[in-house]
Scaffold this motif. Structure first.
Motif, mmCIF file in Angstrom:
data_model
loop_
_atom_site.group_PDB
_atom_site.id
_atom_site.type_symbol
_atom_site.label_atom_id
_atom_site.label_comp_id
_atom_site.label_asym_id
_atom_site.label_seq_id
_atom_site.Cartn_x
_atom_site.Cartn_y
_atom_site.Cartn_z
ATOM 1 N N THR A 145 0.828 -1.209 0.000
ATOM 2 C CA THR A 145 0.000 0.000 0.000
ATOM 3 C C THR A 145 0.858 1.253 0.000
ATOM 4 O OG1 THR A 145 -1.857 -1.077 1.132
ATOM 5 C CG2 THR A 145 -1.704 1.322 1.317
ATOM 6 N N ALA A 198 -6.747 0.906 -2.205
ATOM 7 C CA ALA A 198 -7.507 -0.177 -1.571
ATOM 8 C C ALA A 198 -8.409 -0.866 -2.595
ATOM 9 C CB ALA A 198 -8.338 0.381 -0.417
ATOM 10 N N MET A 199 -8.993 -0.076 -3.510
ATOM 11 C CA MET A 199 -9.835 -0.654 -4.561
ATOM 12 C C MET A 199 -9.021 -1.498 -5.524
ATOM 13 S SD MET A 199 -12.750 2.097 -5.660
ATOM 14 C CE MET A 199 -11.715 3.552 -5.693
ATOM 15 N N GLY A 231 -7.003 -3.628 -4.860
ATOM 16 C CA GLY A 231 -6.957 -4.989 -4.352
ATOM 17 C C GLY A 231 -8.023 -5.881 -4.953
ATOM 18 N N ALA A 232 -9.093 -5.279 -5.452
ATOM 19 C CA ALA A 232 -10.175 -6.062 -6.046
ATOM 20 C C ALA A 232 -9.766 -6.737 -7.345
ATOM 21 C CB ALA A 232 -11.389 -5.160 -6.293
ATOM 22 N N GLY A 264 -6.284 -3.537 0.544
ATOM 23 C CA GLY A 264 -7.549 -3.882 -0.101
ATOM 24 C C GLY A 264 -7.607 -5.344 -0.476
ATOM 25 N N ASP A 265 -6.526 -5.834 -1.033
ATOM 26 C CA ASP A 265 -6.439 -7.248 -1.407
ATOM 27 C C ASP A 265 -6.515 -8.134 -0.165
ATOM 28 O OD1 ASP A 265 -5.934 -9.352 -3.396
ATOM 29 O OD2 ASP A 265 -4.024 -9.590 -2.376
ATOM 30 N N THR A 294 -7.813 -3.906 8.694
ATOM 31 C CA THR A 294 -7.511 -3.140 7.487
ATOM 32 C C THR A 294 -8.197 -1.776 7.511
ATOM 33 O OG1 THR A 294 -9.321 -4.293 6.338
ATOM 34 C CG2 THR A 294 -7.105 -5.158 6.043
ATOM 35 N N LEU A 343 -6.235 1.861 7.507
ATOM 36 C CA LEU A 343 -6.519 2.882 6.493
ATOM 37 C C LEU A 343 -6.934 4.198 7.150
ATOM 38 C CD1 LEU A 343 -8.411 0.717 3.846
ATOM 39 C CD2 LEU A 343 -6.152 1.760 3.592
#
Length: 220
Positions: free
Chosen positions: A19, A165-166, A168-169, A176-177, A195, A199
């Motif tokens: 991150t 964080a997004m 990670g999707a 995010g992951d 998490t 953040l």
């Protein structure tokens, strides 16, 4: 299922490092693109020191287009470009490419707004002193708006944390992951809470530093 901290601990540390890497490099490259973009939007607009309607309109439209695309869609849409730049579309390094493309136009707009707050009388004074456009930008415009620019960069950095964080999707790594793989898919509520708390800490820390720097600069 109980959380195995002997395994999860190193995973958490790796996620934090990923991150920080995404946000750090993403911010650096976004600033390299976004700051000049914001300056150009200001100086080429109507009544700007380098007024150019064609350049201003073209850049403004491009910025608006990229700012209109949700980040999760942008990641997928530029997969071929990401592969061209870094050789892969999966992983932390690959995620930096869409992060920059997403954040740079946003920073450009924020810088533009910060520079527009500068009293026009300052520019007129610089012109009366015979300053060149470059001198006006570097010695008058940017220094006068520095406090506001720092706050703008702070806002952009916080947005970048959310975007990372997004990432990670789609296999971008990071917190995010970790939240998706362990928290959501394995129903580990503790991981989700950890998490989210991390953040929040990152955001609060960055906001506090940004506020402190802007306050000190504005006092000067």
């Amino acid at each position: 299922m109980a959380l195995d901290w002997s395994y999860f601990g190193p995973e958490l540390r790796t996620a934090i490092e990923q991150t920080l890497l995404m946000v750090g490099l993403g911010l650096v490259f976004s600033l390299i693109i976004g700051i000049p973009l914001g300056v150009i939007l200001v100086v080429t607009r109507e009544n700007g020191i380098l007024q150019n309607k064609t350049i201003f309109t073209s850049l403004s439209v491009i910025v608006n287009i990229f700012r209109s695309i949700p980040f999760i869609i942008l990641i997928v849409a530029i997969i071929p470009f990401t592969r061209l730049i870094v050789g892969t579309s999966i992983g932390t390094v690959a995620a930096i490419v869409p992060l920059v493309i997403f954040t740079a136009p946003y920073i450009g707009r924020l810088i533009e707004n910060s520079l527009l707050e500068v009293d026009h009388g300052v520019i007129e004074l610089a012109q009366a002193m015979g300053a060149t456009p470059w001198q006006i930008i570097w010695r008058f415009l940017l220094p006068e708006a520095l406090g506001s620019i720092i706050l703008a960069i702070t806002i952009a950095t916080i947005g970048l944390i959310g975007a990372s964080a997004m990432a990670g999707a789609v296999g971008g790594g990071g917190l995010g992951d970790l939240a998706i793989v362990y928290g959501y898919q394995q129903f580990q509520t503790v991981v989700m809470i950890i998490t989210v708390v991390l953040l929040i800490i990152f955001v609060q820390l960055i906001q506090s530093i940004g506020n402190l720097l802007a306050k000190k600069i504005r006092r000067k």
